[in-house]
Design a protein around this motif. Structure first.
Motif, PDB file in Angstrom:
ATOM      1  N   VAL A 114      74.070  -3.055 100.460  1.00  0.00           N
ATOM      2  CA  VAL A 114      74.681  -1.901  99.769  1.00  0.00           C
ATOM      3  C   VAL A 114      75.763  -2.378  98.797  1.00  0.00           C
ATOM      4  N   ALA A 115      76.581  -3.330  99.233  1.00  0.00           N
ATOM      5  CA  ALA A 115      77.657  -3.842  98.377  1.00  0.00           C
ATOM      6  C   ALA A 115      77.108  -4.470  97.104  1.00  0.00           C
ATOM      7  N   VAL A 116      76.092  -5.318  97.241  1.00  0.00           N
ATOM      8  CA  VAL A 116      75.501  -5.973  96.070  1.00  0.00           C
ATOM      9  C   VAL A 116      74.867  -4.940  95.145  1.00  0.00           C
ATOM     10  N   GLY A 117      74.161  -3.973  95.721  1.00  0.00           N
ATOM     11  CA  GLY A 117      73.529  -2.946  94.907  1.00  0.00           C
ATOM     12  C   GLY A 117      74.534  -2.115  94.135  1.00  0.00           C
ATOM     13  N   TRP A 118      75.630  -1.749  94.803  1.00  0.00           N
ATOM     14  CA  TRP A 118      76.657  -0.930  94.145  1.00  0.00           C
ATOM     15  C   TRP A 118      77.303  -1.680  92.989  1.00  0.00           C
ATOM     16  N   VAL A 119      77.627  -2.944  93.184  1.00  0.00           N
ATOM     17  CA  VAL A 119      78.249  -3.716  92.111  1.00  0.00           C
ATOM     18  C   VAL A 119      77.287  -3.862  90.931  1.00  0.00           C
ATOM     19  N   GLY A 120      76.001  -4.017  91.216  1.00  0.00           N
ATOM     20  CA  GLY A 120      75.027  -4.071  90.136  1.00  0.00           C
ATOM     21  C   GLY A 120      75.029  -2.793  89.312  1.00  0.00           C
ATOM     22  N   VAL A 121      75.136  -1.648  89.975  1.00  0.00           N
ATOM     23  CA  VAL A 121      75.148  -0.354  89.282  1.00  0.00           C
ATOM     24  C   VAL A 121      76.394  -0.201  88.414  1.00  0.00           C
ATOM     25  N   ILE A 122      77.566  -0.458  88.970  1.00  0.00           N
ATOM     26  CA  ILE A 122      78.785  -0.223  88.198  1.00  0.00           C
ATOM     27  C   ILE A 122      78.953  -1.240  87.075  1.00  0.00           C
ATOM     28  N   THR A 123      78.399  -2.440  87.239  1.00  0.00           N
ATOM     29  CA  THR A 123      78.470  -3.430  86.164  1.00  0.00           C
ATOM     30  C   THR A 123      77.760  -2.918  84.925  1.00  0.00           C
ATOM     31  N   VAL A 124      76.627  -2.264  85.113  1.00  0.00           N
ATOM     32  CA  VAL A 124      75.899  -1.680  83.985  1.00  0.00           C
ATOM     33  C   VAL A 124      76.630  -0.442  83.450  1.00  0.00           C
ATOM     34  N   LEU A 125      77.049   0.437  84.359  1.00  0.00           N
ATOM     35  CA  LEU A 125      77.656   1.707  83.948  1.00  0.00           C
ATOM     36  C   LEU A 125      78.872   1.514  83.069  1.00  0.00           C
ATOM     37  N   PHE A 126      79.742   0.594  83.454  1.00  0.00           N
ATOM     38  CA  PHE A 126      81.023   0.510  82.774  1.00  0.00           C
ATOM     39  C   PHE A 126      80.977  -0.326  81.497  1.00  0.00           C
ATOM     40  N   MET A 127      79.778  -0.799  81.139  1.00  0.00           N
ATOM     41  CA  MET A 127      79.582  -1.407  79.823  1.00  0.00           C
ATOM     42  C   MET A 127      79.050  -0.401  78.811  1.00  0.00           C
ATOM     43  N   LEU A 128      78.714   0.803  79.274  1.00  0.00           N
ATOM     44  CA  LEU A 128      78.119   1.808  78.403  1.00  0.00           C
ATOM     45  C   LEU A 128      79.178   2.523  77.567  1.00  0.00           C
ATOM     46  N   PRO A 129      78.785   3.106  76.429  1.00  0.00           N
ATOM     47  CA  PRO A 129      79.737   3.870  75.603  1.00  0.00           C
ATOM     48  C   PRO A 129      80.311   5.043  76.393  1.00  0.00           C
ATOM     49  N   GLN A 130      81.582   5.315  76.180  1.00  0.00           N
ATOM     50  CA  GLN A 130      82.261   6.364  76.938  1.00  0.00           C
ATOM     51  C   GLN A 130      82.538   7.613  76.108  1.00  0.00           C
ATOM     52  N   VAL A 131      82.450   7.486  74.796  1.00  0.00           N
ATOM     53  CA  VAL A 131      82.717   8.604  73.895  1.00  0.00           C
ATOM     54  C   VAL A 131      81.644   8.627  72.811  1.00  0.00           C
ATOM     55  N   SER A 132      81.226   9.824  72.412  1.00  0.00           N
ATOM     56  CA  SER A 132      80.261   9.997  71.333  1.00  0.00           C
ATOM     57  C   SER A 132      80.893  10.841  70.230  1.00  0.00           C
ATOM     58  N   PRO A 133      80.618  10.512  68.946  1.00  0.00           N
ATOM     59  CA  PRO A 133      79.776   9.419  68.452  1.00  0.00           C
ATOM     60  C   PRO A 133      80.463   8.055  68.593  1.00  0.00           C
ATOM     61  N   VAL A 134      79.661   7.013  68.667  1.00  0.00           N
ATOM     62  CA  VAL A 134      80.188   5.662  68.829  1.00  0.00           C
ATOM     63  C   VAL A 134      80.554   5.097  67.471  1.00  0.00           C
ATOM     64  N   THR A 135      81.831   4.808  67.275  1.00  0.00           N
ATOM     65  CA  THR A 135      82.321   4.226  66.023  1.00  0.00           C
ATOM     66  C   THR A 135      83.215   3.033  66.371  1.00  0.00           C
ATOM     67  N   TRP A 136      83.737   2.387  65.317  1.00  0.00           N
ATOM     68  CA  TRP A 136      84.661   1.285  65.565  1.00  0.00           C
ATOM     69  C   TRP A 136      85.914   1.749  66.295  1.00  0.00           C
ATOM     70  N   GLU A 137      86.232   3.019  66.176  1.00  0.00           N
ATOM     71  CA  GLU A 137      87.433   3.541  66.819  1.00  0.00           C
ATOM     72  C   GLU A 137      87.179   4.014  68.247  1.00  0.00           C
ATOM     73  N   THR A 138      85.917   4.140  68.647  1.00  0.00           N
ATOM     74  CA  THR A 138      85.621   4.703  69.973  1.00  0.00           C
ATOM     75  C   THR A 138      84.723   3.832  70.838  1.00  0.00           C
ATOM     76  N   PHE A 139      84.185   2.735  70.283  1.00  0.00           N
ATOM     77  CA  PHE A 139      83.220   1.984  71.083  1.00  0.00           C
ATOM     78  C   PHE A 139      83.898   1.258  72.248  1.00  0.00           C
ATOM     79  N   ASN A 140      83.141   1.063  73.303  1.00  0.00           N
ATOM     80  CA  ASN A 140      83.619   0.370  74.501  1.00  0.00           C
ATOM     81  C   ASN A 140      83.428  -1.133  74.298  1.00  0.00           C
ATOM     82  N   TYR A 141      84.547  -1.857  74.099  1.00  0.00           N
ATOM     83  CA  TYR A 141      84.412  -3.286  73.802  1.00  0.00           C
ATOM     84  C   TYR A 141      84.359  -4.156  75.059  1.00  0.00           C
ATOM     85  N   ALA A 142      84.190  -3.552  76.225  1.00  0.00           N
ATOM     86  CA  ALA A 142      84.059  -4.327  77.460  1.00  0.00           C
ATOM     87  C   ALA A 142      82.913  -5.339  77.387  1.00  0.00           C
TER      88      ALA A 142
END
Length: 516
Positions: free
Chosen positions: A441-469
């Motif tokens: 469960v621990a490995v699976g959860w970390v795999g999920v959040i690693t993908v999630l928190f690299m995704l854009p957080q605000v739309s539209p995605v611009t230089w001022e709003t993109f997630n640079y993680a």
């Protein structure tokens, strides 16, 4: 540091803490002064619900609203407990302050052990620097809110960065010259957090003339991200809670200074998570029920919705006083984070794993602190926060980097432990037959959040709003991989290589850092 040979899974042999440390290849250097409670207190302080929950509250208000603030905390806390339980079992088997990359080296196959340790250490360094940035940037935002209320201080991006830099300098100076003071403040910090949560929640429960309904707190969904998918918003909104649940590996890093380390260390990890889970839930309920105007708090001129909630619910005097309690907790947390960050940099550079390692693992003979490592930690945090000047989602990106870096480092030893199966030699604190399902469960959860928190957080995605993680993660990972294949694979954690022998000779006679 070769992994133990395969065999049955008996508990580690009995003996003193010093004997167990010697079995792991280390000589006792640091004084064992910490009790089990003190070990737990360090992790509880670094998790700091008064820091993480409140500095990310605006993100939560826009990305899911009250429903996700409440239920996201419950769900993420449960999954974090799985990650912590899996880590705690490994901590019991290897109670050494070398921490995560040592665990990875011991658990990995001999041929690839150094590579696993190398990348675990690099992810840990990235996460530690980002956590420091997140904590002190949040403290700067709340300090700016207080200055706005008290002195009509106009909060701008540039002024927030200046406050951020000033707080980093303060924490750098404390960790350079005031190591004894840092130890005292860490002790005070635990009770500050406990009393602070109790006082704030009590005031918010009894002082306001009106409160929000239970339906609002538990079911109201808000989406100000620009994305049309409610499910997507729910998933990326989990960052608020997950960012708060970081730093509990501190209990593992303090095991060489803790009595009965094989049980106190793992218990410190697990207790810090579940007590923070409860305290954070109570704190979030207190603030959300006390909201007088949702849009008014969200668009507050202070830039910090919790500050506006305190002001609206308690009046100017009461709101400012409790805001100072919150700021104090955040400053305590940031100070402890710089300490932990610098010790990780110091330890990793002892093995030559950072550029200019001879600089970062040097210790001041006068103060017995790794001065260069302290300031590298502060400078790295400042660099991660600077994009806030041009990127409105920079704070969320920094917290994403912290979560991704730390949780990958947290879960790599768990993944390797699962691969070892019954060959893993358990310590006195273990999960028994639940070890494998908890680890999966621990490995699976970390795999999920690693993908999630690299995704854009605000739309539209611009230089001022993109997630640079993703950019920060890829730069660090790419640099570490390039260095590994070009050079480090020949000498990293290779005790017979001439580079290692030369580094050991140069380090002999140097003082060890004095831990607070």
């Amino acid at each position: 540091m070769n992994p133990p040979p395969p065999g049955p899974p008996p508990a580690s042999p009995p003996g003193s803490d010093e004997e167990r440390l010697a079995q792991l290849g280390y000589t006792q250097v640091l004084a064992r002064r910490m009790s089990a409670f003190s070990n737990y207190a360090v992790s509880f302080t670094i998790i700091s619900v008064l820091s993480g929950c409140l500095t990310m509250y605006l993100f939560g208000m826009n990305t899911g609203g009250p429903a996700l603030i409440t239920w996201g905390w419950v769900g993420v806390g449960l999954m974090t407990l799985f990650v912590g339980l899996a880590m705690a079992e490994i901590c019991s088997a290897y109670p050494t302050s070398a921490g995560l990359y040592f665990w990875a080296h011991r658990l990995a196959p001999t041929r690839t052990a150094a590579a696993w340790a190398w990348f675990t250490g690099w992810f840990n360094v990235l996460g530690q620097v980002a956590v420091t940035a997140g904590i002190d940037f949040g403290a700067a935002s709340f300090l700016g809110a207080y200055l706005n209320l008290q002195f009509d201080f106009t909060v701008t991006e540039g002024r927030t960065i200046l406050l951020f830099a000033a707080i980093l300098v303060l924490h750098g100076l404390l960790n350079t010259f005031g190591v004894r003071i840092v130890g005292l403040l860490n002790s005070i910090s635990v009770w500050w957090h406990v009393a602070g949560v109790a006082v704030i929640v009590g005031a918010l429960a009894f002082s306001p003339d009106s409160h929000q309904s239970a339906s609002f707190v538990f079911t109201e969904f808000v989406n100000n991200t620009g994305w049309g998918s409610g499910l997507y918003v729910v998933l990326i909104g989990l960052l608020m809670a997950q960012y708060t649940f970081t730093g509990y590996d501190a209990s593992a890093h303090m095991t060489e200074e803790t009595h009965d380390a094989s049980t106190a260390g793992p218990k410190g990890i697990v207790r810090s998570i579940w007590t923070s889970w409860i305290a954070g839930f109570v704190l979030l309920l207190g603030f959300t029920f006390a909201i007088q105007s949702y849009d008014g708090a969200r668009e507050s001129a202070t830039g910090a919705p919790p500050a506006q909630i305190l002001l609206d619910a308690l009046g100017a005097t009461g709101g400012k006083l409790l805001l100072l309690v919150v700021i104090g907790a955040q400053l305590f947390c940031g100070m402890a984070s710089v300490t932990a960050n610098s010790r990780m940099i110091y330890a990793f550079s002892r093995d030559g794993a950072l550029p200019f390692s001879h600089v970062w693992h040097s210790v001041s003979p006068r103060t017995r602190t790794p001065v260069a490592a302290v300031w590298l930690a502060a400078l790295g945090a400042l660099v991660l926060g600077l994009p806030y000047l041009i990127n409105v989602t920079a704070y969320a990106a920094v917290t994403s980097i912290a979560v991704i870096g730390l949780y990958i480092a947290y879960v790599i030893p768990t993944l390797l432990r699962l691969r070892r199966g019954d060959a893993f030699e358990r310590g006195p604190w273990h999960l028994g037959r639940w070890s494998r399902p908890v680890g999966v469960v621990a490995v699976g959860w970390v795999g999920v959040i690693t993908v999630l928190f690299m995704l854009p957080q605000v739309s539209p995605v611009t230089w001022e709003t993109f997630n640079y993680a993703p950019i920060a993660v890829l730069v660090v990972l790419g640099s570490a991989a390039t260095w590994w294949w070009a050079s480090a694979r020949h000498w990293f954690l290779n005790p017979e290589h001439e580079r290692t022998l030369a580094r050991e000779a140069a380090r002999s006679g140097q003082p060890e850092p004095l831990d607070p």
